[in-house]
Design a protein around this motif. Structure first.
Motif, mmCIF file in Angstrom:
data_model
loop_
_atom_site.group_PDB
_atom_site.id
_atom_site.type_symbol
_atom_site.label_atom_id
_atom_site.label_comp_id
_atom_site.label_asym_id
_atom_site.label_seq_id
_atom_site.Cartn_x
_atom_site.Cartn_y
_atom_site.Cartn_z
ATOM 1 N N GLY A 58 0.819 -1.207 0.000
ATOM 2 C CA GLY A 58 0.000 0.000 0.000
ATOM 3 C C GLY A 58 0.849 1.251 0.000
ATOM 4 O O GLY A 58 0.554 2.233 -0.693
ATOM 5 N N GLY A 59 1.933 1.232 0.785
ATOM 6 C CA GLY A 59 2.836 2.369 0.826
ATOM 7 C C GLY A 59 3.535 2.587 -0.501
ATOM 8 O O GLY A 59 3.657 3.722 -0.977
ATOM 9 N N ASP A 60 4.000 1.501 -1.116
ATOM 10 C CA ASP A 60 4.684 1.605 -2.406
ATOM 11 C C ASP A 60 3.787 2.245 -3.460
ATOM 12 O O ASP A 60 4.222 3.099 -4.238
ATOM 13 C CB ASP A 60 5.113 0.212 -2.891
ATOM 14 N N ILE A 61 2.531 1.829 -3.483
ATOM 15 C CA ILE A 61 1.598 2.353 -4.483
ATOM 16 C C ILE A 61 1.221 3.800 -4.177
ATOM 17 O O ILE A 61 1.210 4.659 -5.067
ATOM 18 C CB ILE A 61 0.338 1.462 -4.550
ATOM 19 N N ALA A 62 0.921 4.090 -2.917
ATOM 20 C CA ALA A 62 0.504 5.448 -2.544
ATOM 21 C C ALA A 62 1.588 6.475 -2.861
ATOM 22 O O ALA A 62 1.290 7.590 -3.321
ATOM 23 C CB ALA A 62 0.144 5.500 -1.063
ATOM 24 N N LEU A 63 2.846 6.109 -2.657
ATOM 25 C CA LEU A 63 3.934 7.056 -2.878
ATOM 26 C C LEU A 63 4.149 7.385 -4.351
ATOM 27 O O LEU A 63 4.901 8.306 -4.685
ATOM 28 C CB LEU A 63 5.231 6.515 -2.275
ATOM 29 N N GLU A 64 3.492 6.638 -5.226
ATOM 30 C CA GLU A 64 3.597 6.911 -6.653
ATOM 31 C C GLU A 64 2.660 8.023 -7.105
ATOM 32 O O GLU A 64 2.718 8.459 -8.254
ATOM 33 C CB GLU A 64 3.298 5.637 -7.454
ATOM 34 N N PHE A 65 1.774 8.475 -6.226
ATOM 35 C CA PHE A 65 0.783 9.478 -6.598
ATOM 36 C C PHE A 65 0.990 10.770 -5.807
ATOM 37 O O PHE A 65 1.234 10.740 -4.596
ATOM 38 C CB PHE A 65 -0.634 8.950 -6.344
ATOM 39 N N ASP A 66 0.885 11.878 -6.515
ATOM 40 C CA ASP A 66 0.998 13.184 -5.860
ATOM 41 C C ASP A 66 -0.129 13.358 -4.844
ATOM 42 O O ASP A 66 -1.275 13.014 -5.106
ATOM 43 C CB ASP A 66 0.906 14.304 -6.903
ATOM 44 N N GLY A 67 0.208 13.869 -3.684
ATOM 45 C CA GLY A 67 -0.802 14.121 -2.667
ATOM 46 C C GLY A 67 -1.074 12.965 -1.739
ATOM 47 O O GLY A 67 -1.869 13.085 -0.805
ATOM 48 N N LEU A 68 -0.421 11.817 -1.983
ATOM 49 C CA LEU A 68 -0.659 10.640 -1.143
ATOM 50 C C LEU A 68 0.568 10.267 -0.315
ATOM 51 O O LEU A 68 0.687 9.129 0.143
ATOM 52 C CB LEU A 68 -1.090 9.438 -2.003
ATOM 53 N N PHE A 69 1.475 11.236 -0.119
ATOM 54 C CA PHE A 69 2.689 10.937 0.641
ATOM 55 C C PHE A 69 2.361 10.534 2.083
ATOM 56 O O PHE A 69 2.917 9.556 2.595
ATOM 57 C CB PHE A 69 3.632 12.139 0.638
ATOM 58 N N ILE A 70 1.454 11.265 2.719
ATOM 59 C CA ILE A 70 1.092 10.946 4.105
ATOM 60 C C ILE A 70 0.425 9.578 4.169
ATOM 61 O O ILE A 70 0.689 8.784 5.091
ATOM 62 C CB ILE A 70 0.149 12.018 4.687
ATOM 63 N N ALA A 71 -0.442 9.271 3.190
ATOM 64 C CA ALA A 71 -1.084 7.957 3.154
ATOM 65 C C ALA A 71 -0.032 6.858 3.025
ATOM 66 O O ALA A 71 -0.106 5.818 3.698
ATOM 67 C CB ALA A 71 -2.075 7.882 1.991
ATOM 68 N N GLY A 72 0.948 7.082 2.155
ATOM 69 C CA GLY A 72 2.020 6.095 2.000
ATOM 70 C C GLY A 72 2.801 5.916 3.280
ATOM 71 O O GLY A 72 3.160 4.791 3.666
ATOM 72 N N MET A 73 3.064 7.026 3.963
ATOM 73 C CA MET A 73 3.783 6.962 5.228
ATOM 74 C C MET A 73 2.986 6.170 6.271
ATOM 75 O O MET A 73 3.562 5.404 7.058
ATOM 76 C CB MET A 73 4.068 8.376 5.733
ATOM 77 N N LEU A 74 1.662 6.343 6.272
ATOM 78 C CA LEU A 74 0.815 5.617 7.223
ATOM 79 C C LEU A 74 0.842 4.118 6.953
ATOM 80 O O LEU A 74 0.866 3.308 7.885
ATOM 81 C CB LEU A 74 -0.613 6.141 7.161
ATOM 82 N N PHE A 75 0.817 3.735 5.677
ATOM 83 C CA PHE A 75 0.918 2.312 5.333
ATOM 84 C C PHE A 75 2.240 1.735 5.852
ATOM 85 O O PHE A 75 2.269 0.654 6.450
ATOM 86 C CB PHE A 75 0.836 2.122 3.816
ATOM 87 N N PHE A 76 3.313 2.447 5.617
ATOM 88 C CA PHE A 76 4.620 1.951 6.069
ATOM 89 C C PHE A 76 4.732 1.986 7.596
ATOM 90 O O PHE A 76 5.366 1.107 8.194
ATOM 91 C CB PHE A 76 5.752 2.759 5.432
#
Length: 205
Positions: A58-76
């Motif tokens: 989930g983190g890997d995918i979220a970090l590929e999209f602008d505006g989803l950095f915090i979401a990616g961080m939460l997954f990780f």
């Protein structure tokens, strides 16, 4: 079959980064951790480690999209909670956490946050909290075994490189270095825990 596929995807992803094929980069990145989780599950690896790998997807995918950095961080962050929980439970069964390792990593966390802090802006608190979880993974993994310890350290290096980018610090071959250390880190964490599990498995009489 799963492990060769993981290594093949890893090589393909790094190659796609070097050549510059965004679609191939995205697809291979999205498949890396599910395949590694599949391999670990097939071999009877710890469920918490499998969960951590899937959350990392989930983190890997979220970090590929602008505006989803915090979401990616939460997954990780959730993935690191799984890792730390597993390692702490294992240490509780085997003995105390090595306080020298914990102290060394705590000092590294403090120094790293202090260096990155001025350039993080609105991400100061999220990055500080996330990096604390990451550091906890590295410290507890080091107390679990050499292989997992190296994996935890590489995970720390990978995310430190991401942190440097957030502060606009230029690092040559940044993307390749981030993914190479990240892939190696996740593999070493997974394979290191599996080795210990397999050693403890009862020998058929």
């Amino acid at each position: 079959m799963a492990l060769p596929l993981f290594f093949g995807l890893s090589a393909a992803h790094i190659l796609a980064q070097v050549i510059g094929i965004p679609a191939a980069e995205f697809v291979t990145k999205a498949l890396l951790m599910p395949v590694l989780a599949w391999w670990l599950h097939q071999r009877g690896g710890p469920r918490l480690m499998v969960a951590g790998l899937l959350l990392s997807t989930g983190g890997d995918i979220a970090l590929e999209f602008d505006g989803l950095f915090i979401a990616g961080m939460l997954f990780f962050a959730a993935a690191h909670v799984c890792y730390v929980t597993f390692f702490m439970r294992s240490r509780k069964a085997e003995g105390r956490l090595r306080w020298t390792i914990l102290g060394a990593y705590a000092a590294m966390w403090a120094v790293g946050v202090a260096i990155l802090w001025p350039g993080l802006g609105a991400l100061q608190i999220p990055v500080a909290v996330y990096s604390l979880l990451l550091t906890a993974t590295a410290a507890t993994a080091a107390s679990y075994g050499v292989r997992t310890g190296v994996g935890g350290a590489l995970f720390l290096v990978s995310d430190l490189l991401i942190g440097l980018r957030l502060t606009d610090t230029e690092v040559p071959m940044h993307g390749v270095l981030v993914m190479a250390t990240y892939i190696a880190a996740q593999y070493l964490l997974a394979s290191g825990t599996l080795r210990r599990v397999e050693r403890r498995a009862p020998t058929p009489s």
